[in-house]
Design a protein around this motif. Structure first.
Motif, PDB file in Angstrom:
ATOM      1  N   LYS A  32      38.672  63.086 -37.174  1.00  0.00           N
ATOM      2  CA  LYS A  32      37.708  64.080 -37.655  1.00  0.00           C
ATOM      3  C   LYS A  32      38.069  64.537 -39.071  1.00  0.00           C
ATOM      4  O   LYS A  32      37.195  64.648 -39.937  1.00  0.00           O
ATOM      5  CB  LYS A  32      37.665  65.279 -36.695  1.00  0.00           C
ATOM      6  CG  LYS A  32      36.669  66.339 -37.089  1.00  0.00           C
ATOM      7  CD  LYS A  32      35.253  65.820 -36.990  1.00  0.00           C
ATOM      8  CE  LYS A  32      34.263  66.935 -37.283  1.00  0.00           C
ATOM      9  NZ  LYS A  32      32.895  66.449 -37.322  1.00  0.00           N
ATOM     10  N   VAL A  33      39.354  64.768 -39.311  1.00  0.00           N
ATOM     11  CA  VAL A  33      39.790  65.166 -40.651  1.00  0.00           C
ATOM     12  C   VAL A  33      39.499  64.042 -41.641  1.00  0.00           C
ATOM     13  O   VAL A  33      39.009  64.283 -42.746  1.00  0.00           O
ATOM     14  CB  VAL A  33      41.291  65.534 -40.659  1.00  0.00           C
ATOM     15  CG1 VAL A  33      41.795  65.758 -42.073  1.00  0.00           C
ATOM     16  CG2 VAL A  33      41.532  66.770 -39.812  1.00  0.00           C
ATOM     17  N   ALA A  34      39.786  62.812 -41.229  1.00  0.00           N
ATOM     18  CA  ALA A  34      39.548  61.659 -42.089  1.00  0.00           C
ATOM     19  C   ALA A  34      38.075  61.543 -42.466  1.00  0.00           C
ATOM     20  O   ALA A  34      37.745  61.301 -43.632  1.00  0.00           O
ATOM     21  CB  ALA A  34      40.023  60.385 -41.399  1.00  0.00           C
ATOM     22  N   GLU A  35      37.191  61.737 -41.491  1.00  0.00           N
ATOM     23  CA  GLU A  35      35.754  61.664 -41.754  1.00  0.00           C
ATOM     24  C   GLU A  35      35.331  62.737 -42.741  1.00  0.00           C
ATOM     25  O   GLU A  35      34.585  62.469 -43.681  1.00  0.00           O
ATOM     26  CB  GLU A  35      34.969  61.805 -40.449  1.00  0.00           C
ATOM     27  CG  GLU A  35      35.056  60.600 -39.547  1.00  0.00           C
ATOM     28  CD  GLU A  35      34.459  60.854 -38.169  1.00  0.00           C
ATOM     29  OE1 GLU A  35      33.981  61.990 -37.902  1.00  0.00           O
ATOM     30  OE2 GLU A  35      34.477  59.918 -37.346  1.00  0.00           O
ATOM     31  N   ARG A  36      35.796  63.954 -42.521  1.00  0.00           N
ATOM     32  CA  ARG A  36      35.427  65.061 -43.413  1.00  0.00           C
ATOM     33  C   ARG A  36      36.006  64.887 -44.807  1.00  0.00           C
ATOM     34  O   ARG A  36      35.390  65.288 -45.791  1.00  0.00           O
ATOM     35  CB  ARG A  36      35.902  66.391 -42.828  1.00  0.00           C
ATOM     36  CG  ARG A  36      35.069  66.842 -41.634  1.00  0.00           C
ATOM     37  CD  ARG A  36      35.466  68.194 -41.142  1.00  0.00           C
ATOM     38  NE  ARG A  36      35.123  69.227 -42.120  1.00  0.00           N
ATOM     39  CZ  ARG A  36      35.436  70.512 -42.000  1.00  0.00           C
ATOM     40  NH1 ARG A  36      36.094  70.920 -40.934  1.00  0.00           N
ATOM     41  NH2 ARG A  36      35.090  71.374 -42.918  1.00  0.00           N
ATOM     42  N   VAL A  44      45.397  59.994 -43.269  1.00  0.00           N
ATOM     43  CA  VAL A  44      45.745  61.302 -42.685  1.00  0.00           C
ATOM     44  C   VAL A  44      47.102  61.206 -41.988  1.00  0.00           C
ATOM     45  O   VAL A  44      47.950  62.082 -42.154  1.00  0.00           O
ATOM     46  CB  VAL A  44      44.651  61.783 -41.707  1.00  0.00           C
ATOM     47  CG1 VAL A  44      45.073  63.069 -41.008  1.00  0.00           C
ATOM     48  CG2 VAL A  44      43.328  61.981 -42.440  1.00  0.00           C
ATOM     49  N   LEU A  45      47.313  60.137 -41.229  1.00  0.00           N
ATOM     50  CA  LEU A  45      48.593  59.929 -40.557  1.00  0.00           C
ATOM     51  C   LEU A  45      49.737  59.882 -41.564  1.00  0.00           C
ATOM     52  O   LEU A  45      50.765  60.541 -41.384  1.00  0.00           O
ATOM     53  CB  LEU A  45      48.556  58.636 -39.741  1.00  0.00           C
ATOM     54  CG  LEU A  45      49.860  58.218 -39.058  1.00  0.00           C
ATOM     55  CD1 LEU A  45      50.214  59.205 -37.961  1.00  0.00           C
ATOM     56  CD2 LEU A  45      49.726  56.818 -38.498  1.00  0.00           C
ATOM     57  N   ASN A  46      49.552  59.129 -42.631  1.00  0.00           N
ATOM     58  CA  ASN A  46      50.595  59.041 -43.666  1.00  0.00           C
ATOM     59  C   ASN A  46      50.839  60.384 -44.342  1.00  0.00           C
ATOM     60  O   ASN A  46      51.978  60.736 -44.658  1.00  0.00           O
ATOM     61  CB  ASN A  46      50.233  57.984 -44.709  1.00  0.00           C
ATOM     62  CG  ASN A  46      50.423  56.577 -44.189  1.00  0.00           C
ATOM     63  OD1 ASN A  46      51.207  56.337 -43.279  1.00  0.00           O
ATOM     64  ND2 ASN A  46      49.677  55.641 -44.744  1.00  0.00           N
ATOM     65  N   ALA A  47      49.773  61.147 -44.561  1.00  0.00           N
ATOM     66  CA  ALA A  47      49.923  62.474 -45.169  1.00  0.00           C
ATOM     67  C   ALA A  47      50.765  63.373 -44.271  1.00  0.00           C
ATOM     68  O   ALA A  47      51.611  64.135 -44.757  1.00  0.00           O
ATOM     69  CB  ALA A  47      48.558  63.095 -45.422  1.00  0.00           C
ATOM     70  N   GLU A  48      50.548  63.269 -42.971  1.00  0.00           N
ATOM     71  CA  GLU A  48      51.315  64.093 -42.034  1.00  0.00           C
ATOM     72  C   GLU A  48      52.769  63.648 -41.947  1.00  0.00           C
ATOM     73  O   GLU A  48      53.612  64.389 -41.460  1.00  0.00           O
ATOM     74  CB  GLU A  48      50.643  64.073 -40.661  1.00  0.00           C
ATOM     75  CG  GLU A  48      49.318  64.810 -40.663  1.00  0.00           C
ATOM     76  CD  GLU A  48      48.618  64.801 -39.320  1.00  0.00           C
ATOM     77  OE1 GLU A  48      49.128  64.179 -38.370  1.00  0.00           O
ATOM     78  OE2 GLU A  48      47.548  65.430 -39.230  1.00  0.00           O
ATOM     79  N   LYS A  49      53.065  62.474 -42.435  1.00  0.00           N
ATOM     80  CA  LYS A  49      54.451  61.995 -42.506  1.00  0.00           C
ATOM     81  C   LYS A  49      55.071  62.285 -43.873  1.00  0.00           C
ATOM     82  O   LYS A  49      56.231  61.966 -44.104  1.00  0.00           O
ATOM     83  CB  LYS A  49      54.497  60.493 -42.234  1.00  0.00           C
ATOM     84  CG  LYS A  49      54.164  60.126 -40.809  1.00  0.00           C
ATOM     85  CD  LYS A  49      54.238  58.624 -40.616  1.00  0.00           C
ATOM     86  CE  LYS A  49      53.932  58.250 -39.185  1.00  0.00           C
ATOM     87  NZ  LYS A  49      53.994  56.780 -38.988  1.00  0.00           N
ATOM     88  N   VAL A  56      44.236  62.237 -52.228  1.00  0.00           N
ATOM     89  CA  VAL A  56      44.014  62.202 -50.785  1.00  0.00           C
ATOM     90  C   VAL A  56      44.455  63.522 -50.162  1.00  0.00           C
ATOM     91  O   VAL A  56      43.765  64.069 -49.291  1.00  0.00           O
ATOM     92  CB  VAL A  56      44.749  61.000 -50.148  1.00  0.00           C
ATOM     93  CG1 VAL A  56      44.673  61.056 -48.635  1.00  0.00           C
ATOM     94  CG2 VAL A  56      44.177  59.694 -50.667  1.00  0.00           C
ATOM     95  N   LEU A  57      45.585  64.057 -50.615  1.00  0.00           N
ATOM     96  CA  LEU A  57      46.054  65.349 -50.109  1.00  0.00           C
ATOM     97  C   LEU A  57      45.022  66.440 -50.369  1.00  0.00           C
ATOM     98  O   LEU A  57      44.718  67.244 -49.487  1.00  0.00           O
ATOM     99  CB  LEU A  57      47.392  65.717 -50.745  1.00  0.00           C
ATOM    100  CG  LEU A  57      47.954  67.087 -50.375  1.00  0.00           C
ATOM    101  CD1 LEU A  57      48.232  67.176 -48.885  1.00  0.00           C
ATOM    102  CD2 LEU A  57      49.203  67.387 -51.180  1.00  0.00           C
ATOM    103  N   ILE A  58      44.466  66.456 -51.558  1.00  0.00           N
ATOM    104  CA  ILE A  58      43.462  67.467 -51.895  1.00  0.00           C
ATOM    105  C   ILE A  58      42.220  67.301 -51.015  1.00  0.00           C
ATOM    106  O   ILE A  58      41.647  68.283 -50.535  1.00  0.00           O
ATOM    107  CB  ILE A  58      43.112  67.409 -53.392  1.00  0.00           C
ATOM    108  CG1 ILE A  58      44.334  67.844 -54.213  1.00  0.00           C
ATOM    109  CG2 ILE A  58      41.912  68.284 -53.718  1.00  0.00           C
ATOM    110  CD1 ILE A  58      44.231  67.564 -55.693  1.00  0.00           C
ATOM    111  N   ALA A  59      41.803  66.062 -50.769  1.00  0.00           N
ATOM    112  CA  ALA A  59      40.650  65.813 -49.899  1.00  0.00           C
ATOM    113  C   ALA A  59      40.925  66.304 -48.484  1.00  0.00           C
ATOM    114  O   ALA A  59      40.058  66.912 -47.844  1.00  0.00           O
ATOM    115  CB  ALA A  59      40.301  64.323 -49.898  1.00  0.00           C
ATOM    116  N   ILE A  60      42.132  66.058 -47.991  1.00  0.00           N
ATOM    117  CA  ILE A  60      42.496  66.508 -46.643  1.00  0.00           C
ATOM    118  C   ILE A  60      42.550  68.031 -46.583  1.00  0.00           C
ATOM    119  O   ILE A  60      42.058  68.646 -45.630  1.00  0.00           O
ATOM    120  CB  ILE A  60      43.826  65.876 -46.196  1.00  0.00           C
ATOM    121  CG1 ILE A  60      43.641  64.367 -46.004  1.00  0.00           C
ATOM    122  CG2 ILE A  60      44.344  66.527 -44.918  1.00  0.00           C
ATOM    123  CD1 ILE A  60      44.938  63.608 -45.795  1.00  0.00           C
TER     124      ILE A  60
END
Length: 109
Positions: A32-36, A44-49, A56-60
């Motif tokens: 859902k985060v990825a879609e938004r 998103v998974l890599n960002a959480e790691k 990409v961080l700003i988009a998330i």
């Protein structure tokens, strides 16, 4: 973040963990985060790691409605008075005119 563990890898991992907690607190899946955010679930998974590109961080963060927190993360910087004085000391004294657009006038001689 612990001040004893201030290596870039440790800070990135801590920020990734905070990102994951923010997502879970909003009851959102990675998909859902990825879609938004307009990114892949893997991003998103890599960002959480802790492994993420800045855009990409700003988009998330925007997808999680946290983009406003960036001002707390890195507040706007003002130019110091000392730096401002240095810059003023090097101010241009004259204009150089436009180069390459000169029209040659015939010489009166």
């Amino acid at each position: 973040m612990n001040s004893r563990e201030n290596t870039p890898a440790a800070i990135a991992a801590a920020l990734g963990e905070r990102l994951k907690k923010a997502r879970l607190n909003r009851n959102m899946t990675q998909m859902k985060v990825a879609e938004r955010a307009g990114v892949s679930r893997l991003a998103v998974l890599n960002a959480e790691k802790g492994n993420v590109r800045l855009k990409v961080l700003i988009a998330i963060l925007s997808a999680l409605d946290l983009a406003g927190e960036l001002d707390l993360f890195l507040p706007g910087q003002e130019v110091s008075p000392v730096q401002l004085a240095r810059l003023r000391g090097k101010a241009r004294q004259r204009a150089s005119g436009q180069r390459g657009n000169r029209v040659e006038e015939p010489s009166p001689w």
